[in-house]
Design an enzyme around this catalytic site. Sequence first.
Site, short mmCIF file in Angstrom:
data_model
loop_
_atom_site.label_atom_id
_atom_site.label_comp_id
_atom_site.label_asym_id
_atom_site.label_seq_id
_atom_site.Cartn_x
_atom_site.Cartn_y
_atom_site.Cartn_z
N VAL A 222 65.22 16.46 2.22
CA VAL A 222 66.62 16.77 2.55
C VAL A 222 67.07 18.07 1.89
O VAL A 222 67.00 18.21 0.67
CB VAL A 222 67.55 15.63 2.10
N SER A 223 67.54 19.01 2.70
CA SER A 223 67.95 20.31 2.19
C SER A 223 69.46 20.51 2.35
O SER A 223 70.04 20.06 3.33
CB SER A 223 67.21 21.41 2.97
#
Length: 753
Positions: A325-326
């Site tokens: 997850v960015s």
Amino acid sequence: MINHPCILILPLLLAALSGAVAGDYLIGVGSHDMTGPAAGVNMMGYANMEQVTGGIHFRLRARAFIVADRRPGPDGARFAFVNLDAGMASQLVTIKVLERLKTRYGELYNEENVAISGTHTHAGPGGYLQYVTYSITSLGFVPQSFDALVTAIELSVVQAHDRLKPGSIFINTGDVKNASVNRSPSAYLFNPPSERAKYQTNVDTLMTLLKFVDETSGKSIGAFSWFATHGTSMSRDNKLISGDNKGAAARFFEDWFFDNNGSSTFPASNAEQSNVARASTKQLSRIKATGGQACNKTASRESKVRKNDGLRFVGAFCQSNVGDVSPNVLGAFCLDSGKPCDFNHSTCHGDDQLCVGRGPGYPDEVLSTKIIGERQYQKAVDLFTSAESKIAGKIDSRLVYLHFTDIEVALKGNEVVRTCPAALGPGFAAGTTDGPGVFGFRQGDTKINEFWKTVRDAIKEPSKYQVECQKPKSVLLDTGEMFWPYDWAPAILPIQILRLGQLVILSVPGEFTTMAGRRLREAVKETLITYNNEEFDDNTHVVIAGLANTYSQYVATFEEYKQQRYEAASTLYGPHTLSAYIQEFEKLAKAVATGDRNISRGPSPPDLSSVQISLLQDPSGDSPPAGVRFGDIKQDVKSRKFRAGEKVRATFWSANPRYDLLTEGTFAAVEKLENDNSDDRWKPVYDDDDFCLFFRWDSSSGDSYGIATIEWEVPEEAVDGGIYRLRHFGAFRTAKDSPVEYFTGASNGFTVS
Ligand SMILES: *[C@@H]1O[C@H](CO)[C@@H](O)[C@H](O)[C@H]1NC(C)=O
Ligand SMILES: *[C@@H]1O[C@H](CO)[C@@H](O)[C@H](O)[C@H]1NC(C)=O
Ligand SMILES: *[C@@H]1O[C@H](CO)[C@@H](O)[C@H](O)[C@H]1NC(C)=O
Ligand SMILES: *[C@@H]1O[C@H](CO)[C@@H](O)[C@H](O)[C@H]1NC(C)=O
């Protein structure tokens, strides 16, 4: 009179069954500065040797809460949860914190009921982990980073413990919009379509928030929330210490609470009152100014000056299944062409280093940090103000240590498989779109070329068993079989369950991908309900606390592992790592559900403190160049008049900030001239914990001194025609053993209009 004894007993019985009645908890919160060394120490996260600390954007904190069963007696269950503005928890830090808590409290706080979780900021000082892989770029162990963490965690727990008071806990959940994207969407697509169809997005957008309310005053004392997004809004080139987006969210949330209920700080305990007294007699450098919501216009600054942080509301933003997850929500683009990168490999014409993710403030990483922080903070405010569901039920905890390199896993269909010794694949070396790694590697590669094979074998040729076990990953770094000069990777990992009524927290020692986290949460929930459907049901909240207690990199699903992008290549213990976690967490969940306390604790993790190597030198004496003193202005503010939005900057002759970290103090301040006749007419209004004030440190011009730059972005709220100045604080020794001396300096005054 005694006709219906049941009626009398019933409430007691119910209370006993549920473990606690409403309002039946003791709650305490604590918070302590853990910023650490702001000069020359490699930052933890990107493994970029050139990324060393060079100042502070805002400070790092350890934030803790303790919940305890209110019923008296030695068995009153409790647990402590500590959230760190750090890359991750560290086994050695955990061991030392537990030792210190044992000295203070005996068995009250122990490995089973203390959880320490990192927010995963990539902008904090490194060198506090005990395994070689995680301290190569920091040139080994950095005692100063380590001590800052251990002390801050200890003191945050002490504060929370000292403040334990009756109260209620509320829980609320909601979706955080646009603060996360999947940075390995091609790997996510490897998961079965039927499984993917159960979810709307390829990231978990759910935030789960706890609100703590003091029973006597009815006021809230804190809130902790969990939501998954990487602490990589600040880039791999950043040199300023920063809590990244979660630290920013915490800052905004605590300031928001202060602005709304500033006068309502809850009563201090005796210990705290004496702290306040001490604080006020501390030297000048220890002043504590105040926060501002990113220095936006808020309440009047003067009313917000707090002498002691210990008294404040604690708002923490904790990390969850963050693996893929960015926070760089605009997507990843090629630096040269500006076009999107290759989907499966995140390269640009084969080059991994050209493909970089963009945050919403692109190209301004501080703005990205602020925006992603604000999106989390705003959701937390919504959840906080509308939280109505009260927590009731038992407090409980379980922890086991597992030898993760050799777990037998029974898969569905009676197939039995094993985990492997730790190893990293080539996708690890490629890095991610949040921070590209070494040139020549690509995410998703399952092969290593002859050159790198030769290099690898020179370091350590993996055993045949390991090569087979890790497939389809090819072993680039055989960290689980490397023990020189000491262990490169952890073999023993803790897994832990904390229970607070209908909330169950799973402390995992790594970064689970979105789907890995979903599978774990669902398996645990199902187990809890299966074994105890009186206390657990569909409304039971299961959250993952990521990067907790120790660190062992990533956990991807079996299917994602096939593609060998960064997260899979960093899944240390082979393709069945996640299945092993699920199997072992199911056992723990069963123990919690059935009240079984007879579980084996497993092998203790090693304490490698005695074999750590530290190659980074401490500063060993500073003196200014001839003709100047530390604190003297080098370059003064360039005008006597500034406007909102402009930058006011001054530079000072200065010493290395590592001589005294000025913990709970500041290296920089903006002061305002007051129209009173006191001696101390300059009042601090912003400090180095504020979003609009930057303290930069640069030692490139000399070996025994440096230049401190203080830069203030004038916020709207300061536009009141007042007179301000920039102030610098610091400390030095002239030689290694000479006493620490303190200095300060100030710029010319200027007006803001
Ligand atoms: C501030 O205090 C008031 C009165 O005690 C309360 O109603 C309100 O909800 C509090 N605000 C926040 C943000 O907690
Ligand atoms: C990515 O790889 C998968 C197979 O692993 C392939 O089916 C797909 O076409 C590739 N996508 C792109 C855009 O290259
Ligand atoms: C997400 O954020 C970006 C950048 O701030 C913005 O351009 C975009 O419109 C937002 N998308 C949604 C769905 O809110
Ligand atoms: C505890 O577990 C051990 C081994 O797992 C078993 O031999 C023992 O009988 C158990 N004790 C109780 C009280 O259940």
